[in-house]
Design a protein around this motif. Sequence first.
Motif, PDB file in Angstrom:
ATOM      1  N   CYS A 259      66.991  23.502  47.124  1.00  0.00           N
ATOM      2  CA  CYS A 259      65.835  22.771  46.607  1.00  0.00           C
ATOM      3  C   CYS A 259      64.635  23.703  46.469  1.00  0.00           C
ATOM      4  O   CYS A 259      63.943  23.990  47.443  1.00  0.00           O
ATOM      5  CB  CYS A 259      65.515  21.601  47.520  1.00  0.00           C
ATOM      6  SG  CYS A 259      66.892  20.447  47.603  1.00  0.00           S
ATOM      7  N   LYS A 260      64.432  24.156  45.261  1.00  0.00           N
ATOM      8  CA  LYS A 260      63.350  25.097  44.985  1.00  0.00           C
ATOM      9  C   LYS A 260      62.126  24.406  44.395  1.00  0.00           C
ATOM     10  O   LYS A 260      61.025  24.914  44.478  1.00  0.00           O
ATOM     11  CB  LYS A 260      63.849  26.185  44.054  1.00  0.00           C
ATOM     12  CG  LYS A 260      64.936  27.040  44.698  1.00  0.00           C
ATOM     13  CD  LYS A 260      65.499  28.036  43.725  1.00  0.00           C
ATOM     14  CE  LYS A 260      66.536  28.952  44.317  1.00  0.00           C
ATOM     15  NZ  LYS A 260      67.581  28.360  45.066  1.00  0.00           N
ATOM     16  N   LYS A 261      62.300  23.256  43.756  1.00  0.00           N
ATOM     17  CA  LYS A 261      61.193  22.538  43.119  1.00  0.00           C
ATOM     18  C   LYS A 261      60.962  21.195  43.817  1.00  0.00           C
ATOM     19  O   LYS A 261      60.996  20.155  43.199  1.00  0.00           O
ATOM     20  CB  LYS A 261      61.499  22.293  41.639  1.00  0.00           C
ATOM     21  CG  LYS A 261      61.695  23.526  40.805  1.00  0.00           C
ATOM     22  CD  LYS A 261      61.972  23.106  39.364  1.00  0.00           C
ATOM     23  CE  LYS A 261      62.613  24.203  38.570  1.00  0.00           C
ATOM     24  NZ  LYS A 261      62.986  23.732  37.235  1.00  0.00           N
ATOM     25  N   SER A 262      60.700  21.245  45.099  1.00  0.00           N
ATOM     26  CA  SER A 262      60.494  20.012  45.858  1.00  0.00           C
ATOM     27  C   SER A 262      59.021  19.635  45.872  1.00  0.00           C
ATOM     28  O   SER A 262      58.165  20.449  46.188  1.00  0.00           O
ATOM     29  CB  SER A 262      60.994  20.178  47.292  1.00  0.00           C
ATOM     30  OG  SER A 262      62.377  20.411  47.287  1.00  0.00           O
ATOM     31  N   SER A 263      58.753  18.391  45.529  1.00  0.00           N
ATOM     32  CA  SER A 263      57.374  17.904  45.531  1.00  0.00           C
ATOM     33  C   SER A 263      57.065  17.088  46.772  1.00  0.00           C
ATOM     34  O   SER A 263      55.910  16.868  47.104  1.00  0.00           O
ATOM     35  CB  SER A 263      57.112  17.071  44.274  1.00  0.00           C
ATOM     36  OG  SER A 263      58.049  16.026  44.176  1.00  0.00           O
ATOM     37  N   VAL A 264      58.094  16.638  47.482  1.00  0.00           N
ATOM     38  CA  VAL A 264      57.918  15.837  48.692  1.00  0.00           C
ATOM     39  C   VAL A 264      58.788  16.433  49.793  1.00  0.00           C
ATOM     40  O   VAL A 264      59.967  16.721  49.564  1.00  0.00           O
ATOM     41  CB  VAL A 264      58.330  14.357  48.454  1.00  0.00           C
ATOM     42  CG1 VAL A 264      58.260  13.564  49.735  1.00  0.00           C
ATOM     43  CG2 VAL A 264      57.495  13.734  47.367  1.00  0.00           C
ATOM     44  N   LYS A 265      58.209  16.616  50.959  1.00  0.00           N
ATOM     45  CA  LYS A 265      58.952  17.067  52.139  1.00  0.00           C
ATOM     46  C   LYS A 265      58.484  16.230  53.318  1.00  0.00           C
ATOM     47  O   LYS A 265      57.298  16.168  53.596  1.00  0.00           O
ATOM     48  CB  LYS A 265      58.664  18.539  52.458  1.00  0.00           C
ATOM     49  CG  LYS A 265      59.085  19.515  51.414  1.00  0.00           C
ATOM     50  CD  LYS A 265      59.013  20.953  51.877  1.00  0.00           C
ATOM     51  CE  LYS A 265      57.654  21.392  52.330  1.00  0.00           C
ATOM     52  NZ  LYS A 265      57.573  22.847  52.611  1.00  0.00           N
ATOM     53  N   GLU A 266      59.424  15.568  53.965  1.00  0.00           N
ATOM     54  CA  GLU A 266      59.078  14.716  55.100  1.00  0.00           C
ATOM     55  C   GLU A 266      59.998  15.022  56.279  1.00  0.00           C
ATOM     56  O   GLU A 266      61.194  15.248  56.095  1.00  0.00           O
ATOM     57  CB  GLU A 266      59.233  13.236  54.743  1.00  0.00           C
ATOM     58  CG  GLU A 266      58.300  12.748  53.658  1.00  0.00           C
ATOM     59  CD  GLU A 266      56.861  12.629  54.109  1.00  0.00           C
ATOM     60  OE1 GLU A 266      56.616  12.449  55.325  1.00  0.00           O
ATOM     61  OE2 GLU A 266      55.989  12.723  53.243  1.00  0.00           O
ATOM     62  N   VAL A 267      59.432  15.001  57.470  1.00  0.00           N
ATOM     63  CA  VAL A 267      60.188  15.141  58.703  1.00  0.00           C
ATOM     64  C   VAL A 267      59.814  13.959  59.584  1.00  0.00           C
ATOM     65  O   VAL A 267      58.628  13.703  59.814  1.00  0.00           O
ATOM     66  CB  VAL A 267      59.853  16.462  59.432  1.00  0.00           C
ATOM     67  CG1 VAL A 267      60.630  16.559  60.737  1.00  0.00           C
ATOM     68  CG2 VAL A 267      60.132  17.665  58.539  1.00  0.00           C
ATOM     69  N   ILE A 268      60.807  13.239  60.051  1.00  0.00           N
ATOM     70  CA  ILE A 268      60.573  12.096  60.931  1.00  0.00           C
ATOM     71  C   ILE A 268      61.339  12.339  62.223  1.00  0.00           C
ATOM     72  O   ILE A 268      62.541  12.623  62.190  1.00  0.00           O
ATOM     73  CB  ILE A 268      61.054  10.775  60.282  1.00  0.00           C
ATOM     74  CG1 ILE A 268      60.312  10.535  58.973  1.00  0.00           C
ATOM     75  CG2 ILE A 268      60.887   9.605  61.246  1.00  0.00           C
ATOM     76  CD1 ILE A 268      60.871   9.392  58.160  1.00  0.00           C
TER      77      ILE A 268
ATOM     78  N   ILE B  57      63.656  15.252  51.249  1.00  0.00           N
ATOM     79  CA  ILE B  57      62.982  16.031  50.230  1.00  0.00           C
ATOM     80  C   ILE B  57      63.242  15.388  48.872  1.00  0.00           C
ATOM     81  O   ILE B  57      64.264  14.745  48.652  1.00  0.00           O
ATOM     82  CB  ILE B  57      63.416  17.517  50.214  1.00  0.00           C
ATOM     83  CG1 ILE B  57      64.928  17.659  50.136  1.00  0.00           C
ATOM     84  CG2 ILE B  57      62.882  18.242  51.422  1.00  0.00           C
ATOM     85  CD1 ILE B  57      65.411  19.080  50.056  1.00  0.00           C
ATOM     86  N   ALA B  58      62.294  15.555  47.980  1.00  0.00           N
ATOM     87  CA  ALA B  58      62.431  15.031  46.622  1.00  0.00           C
ATOM     88  C   ALA B  58      61.819  16.051  45.664  1.00  0.00           C
ATOM     89  O   ALA B  58      60.856  16.745  45.997  1.00  0.00           O
ATOM     90  CB  ALA B  58      61.722  13.691  46.490  1.00  0.00           C
ATOM     91  N   GLY B  59      62.405  16.140  44.494  1.00  0.00           N
ATOM     92  CA  GLY B  59      61.914  17.077  43.506  1.00  0.00           C
ATOM     93  C   GLY B  59      62.830  17.105  42.294  1.00  0.00           C
ATOM     94  O   GLY B  59      63.652  16.214  42.107  1.00  0.00           O
ATOM     95  N   TYR B  60      62.699  18.139  41.508  1.00  0.00           N
ATOM     96  CA  TYR B  60      63.533  18.304  40.304  1.00  0.00           C
ATOM     97  C   TYR B  60      64.442  19.497  40.451  1.00  0.00           C
ATOM     98  O   TYR B  60      64.018  20.540  40.927  1.00  0.00           O
ATOM     99  CB  TYR B  60      62.655  18.472  39.056  1.00  0.00           C
ATOM    100  CG  TYR B  60      62.005  17.189  38.630  1.00  0.00           C
ATOM    101  CD1 TYR B  60      62.659  16.317  37.753  1.00  0.00           C
ATOM    102  CD2 TYR B  60      60.761  16.819  39.123  1.00  0.00           C
ATOM    103  CE1 TYR B  60      62.076  15.124  37.375  1.00  0.00           C
ATOM    104  CE2 TYR B  60      60.180  15.620  38.744  1.00  0.00           C
ATOM    105  CZ  TYR B  60      60.830  14.785  37.873  1.00  0.00           C
ATOM    106  OH  TYR B  60      60.265  13.598  37.507  1.00  0.00           O
TER     107      TYR B  60
END
Length: 135
Positions: A108-117, A131-134
């Motif tokens: 994932c190189k183009k991630s716009s969202v990163k979350e750790v819970i 993670i979320a992205g394109y």
Amino acid sequence: AQLIDDNHMTQKIYTIDIDSHCEEILTKYCPVNNIVPVTADMAEFKYVHHPDVVINTSTEHVDQETYDKWWKNIPQDTFYILQGNNLTIPEHIRTATDINHFMEINHCKKSSVKEVIECPGPNGTFERYMIAGYK
């Protein structure tokens, strides 16, 4: 799939699972025309149409080779949402050590969202990554 359908976020949803029981359960408890269950190996699934989004909530359950094949089949510029964790239990065969490692092993190189819970687990706490992205 049901949550996405309930919120009218897309017109067609494909759920891919290697376990045929998942198809039976979805057909029984969620009998709608726009959710299409597919029994298949994710690594071998070929996209006929360019999807709007691809979601994988169980990245820790497949080995790196299987994941890499699956990732390669996703069309370029597809939006993705991925989840995994660092919980060490027998059925988790590809866990990450932290969010950066998670991004690395999932390409994932183009991630716009990163979350750790932080979550409670059987041996203390563990981290869940999203993670979320394109692509």
